[in-house]
Design a protein around this motif. Sequence first.
Motif, PDB file in Angstrom:
ATOM      1  N   UNK A   1       0.503  55.370  -8.212  1.00  0.00           N
ATOM      2  CA  UNK A   1       0.334  55.433  -6.753  1.00  0.00           C
ATOM      3  C   UNK A   1      -0.747  54.461  -6.295  1.00  0.00           C
ATOM      4  N   UNK A   2      -1.820  54.368  -7.079  1.00  0.00           N
ATOM      5  CA  UNK A   2      -2.897  53.427  -6.717  1.00  0.00           C
ATOM      6  C   UNK A   2      -2.385  51.995  -6.726  1.00  0.00           C
ATOM      7  N   UNK A   3      -1.589  51.647  -7.704  1.00  0.00           N
ATOM      8  CA  UNK A   3      -1.042  50.294  -7.788  1.00  0.00           C
ATOM      9  C   UNK A   3      -0.126  50.019  -6.604  1.00  0.00           C
ATOM     10  N   UNK A   4       0.678  50.979  -6.217  1.00  0.00           N
ATOM     11  CA  UNK A   4       1.575  50.797  -5.081  1.00  0.00           C
ATOM     12  C   UNK A   4       0.783  50.660  -3.788  1.00  0.00           C
ATOM     13  N   UNK A   5      -0.276  51.432  -3.630  1.00  0.00           N
ATOM     14  CA  UNK A   5      -1.096  51.346  -2.415  1.00  0.00           C
ATOM     15  C   UNK A   5      -1.823  50.010  -2.335  1.00  0.00           C
ATOM     16  N   UNK A   6      -2.329  49.532  -3.470  1.00  0.00           N
ATOM     17  CA  UNK A   6      -3.006  48.229  -3.488  1.00  0.00           C
ATOM     18  C   UNK A   6      -2.020  47.118  -3.146  1.00  0.00           C
ATOM     19  N   UNK A   7      -0.806  47.203  -3.678  1.00  0.00           N
ATOM     20  CA  UNK A   7       0.208  46.199  -3.359  1.00  0.00           C
ATOM     21  C   UNK A   7       0.566  46.243  -1.877  1.00  0.00           C
ATOM     22  N   UNK A   8       0.700  47.433  -1.321  1.00  0.00           N
ATOM     23  CA  UNK A   8       1.017  47.571   0.095  1.00  0.00           C
ATOM     24  C   UNK A   8      -0.106  47.023   0.968  1.00  0.00           C
ATOM     25  N   UNK A   9      -1.349  47.350   0.638  1.00  0.00           N
ATOM     26  CA  UNK A   9      -2.479  46.829   1.406  1.00  0.00           C
ATOM     27  C   UNK A   9      -2.589  45.315   1.280  1.00  0.00           C
ATOM     28  N   UNK A  10      -2.315  44.778   0.115  1.00  0.00           N
ATOM     29  CA  UNK A  10      -2.335  43.330  -0.079  1.00  0.00           C
ATOM     30  C   UNK A  10      -1.282  42.643   0.762  1.00  0.00           C
ATOM     31  N   UNK A  11      -0.092  43.227   0.823  1.00  0.00           N
ATOM     32  CA  UNK A  11       0.979  42.667   1.637  1.00  0.00           C
ATOM     33  C   UNK A  11       0.617  42.706   3.121  1.00  0.00           C
ATOM     34  N   UNK A  12       0.038  43.810   3.558  1.00  0.00           N
ATOM     35  CA  UNK A  12      -0.368  43.938   4.962  1.00  0.00           C
ATOM     36  C   UNK A  12      -1.436  42.911   5.298  1.00  0.00           C
ATOM     37  N   UNK A  13      -2.430  42.769   4.430  1.00  0.00           N
ATOM     38  CA  UNK A  13      -3.495  41.791   4.672  1.00  0.00           C
ATOM     39  C   UNK A  13      -2.964  40.363   4.665  1.00  0.00           C
ATOM     40  N   UNK A  14      -2.032  40.068   3.784  1.00  0.00           N
ATOM     41  CA  UNK A  14      -1.448  38.727   3.741  1.00  0.00           C
ATOM     42  C   UNK A  14      -0.680  38.428   5.024  1.00  0.00           C
ATOM     43  N   UNK A  15       0.104  39.391   5.496  1.00  0.00           N
ATOM     44  CA  UNK A  15       0.842  39.201   6.743  1.00  0.00           C
ATOM     45  C   UNK A  15      -0.082  39.044   7.932  1.00  0.00           C
ATOM     46  N   UNK A  16      -1.138  39.849   7.968  1.00  0.00           N
ATOM     47  CA  UNK A  16      -2.088  39.779   9.077  1.00  0.00           C
ATOM     48  C   UNK A  16      -2.840  38.456   9.076  1.00  0.00           C
ATOM     49  N   UNK A  17      -3.252  37.994   7.918  1.00  0.00           N
ATOM     50  CA  UNK A  17      -3.973  36.718   7.864  1.00  0.00           C
ATOM     51  C   UNK A  17      -3.058  35.552   8.224  1.00  0.00           C
ATOM     52  N   UNK A  18      -1.784  35.625   7.843  1.00  0.00           N
ATOM     53  CA  UNK A  18      -0.827  34.591   8.231  1.00  0.00           C
ATOM     54  C   UNK A  18      -0.649  34.559   9.737  1.00  0.00           C
ATOM     55  N   UNK A  19      -0.531  35.734  10.346  1.00  0.00           N
ATOM     56  CA  UNK A  19      -0.377  35.814  11.804  1.00  0.00           C
ATOM     57  C   UNK A  19      -1.605  35.227  12.503  1.00  0.00           C
TER      58      UNK A  19
END
Length: 65
Positions: free
Chosen positions: A5-23
Motif C-alpha cells: 500500500x505504501x508503494x502504491x501511495x508513493x507512486x500515486x503521489x509521484x504521478x500527481x506531483x509530476x502532473x501538477x509540475x507539468x501544468x
Amino acid sequence: MNRKTNTAMIALLGTILLGLSTYVLITIVELQVHIGMLTEEIMSIDKQIGRIYNHMDRLTSKWFG
C-alpha cells in the motif's frame, strides 16, 4: 498499512506531483509568451505615437516656424 500500500501511495503521489509540475511549467511558458506579445504590441503602439508626434511637429513648424 503494509509495504504494498505504501508503494502504491508513493507512486500515486509521484504521478500527481509530476502532473501538477507539468501544468505549472506549461502555464509559466504561456504567460511568458503572452508577456512577449504584449511587449511587442506596446512597442508598436509607441512607434505609431512617435510617428504621429513627428508629423504634428513638422506641421506646426511649417505654420509657426
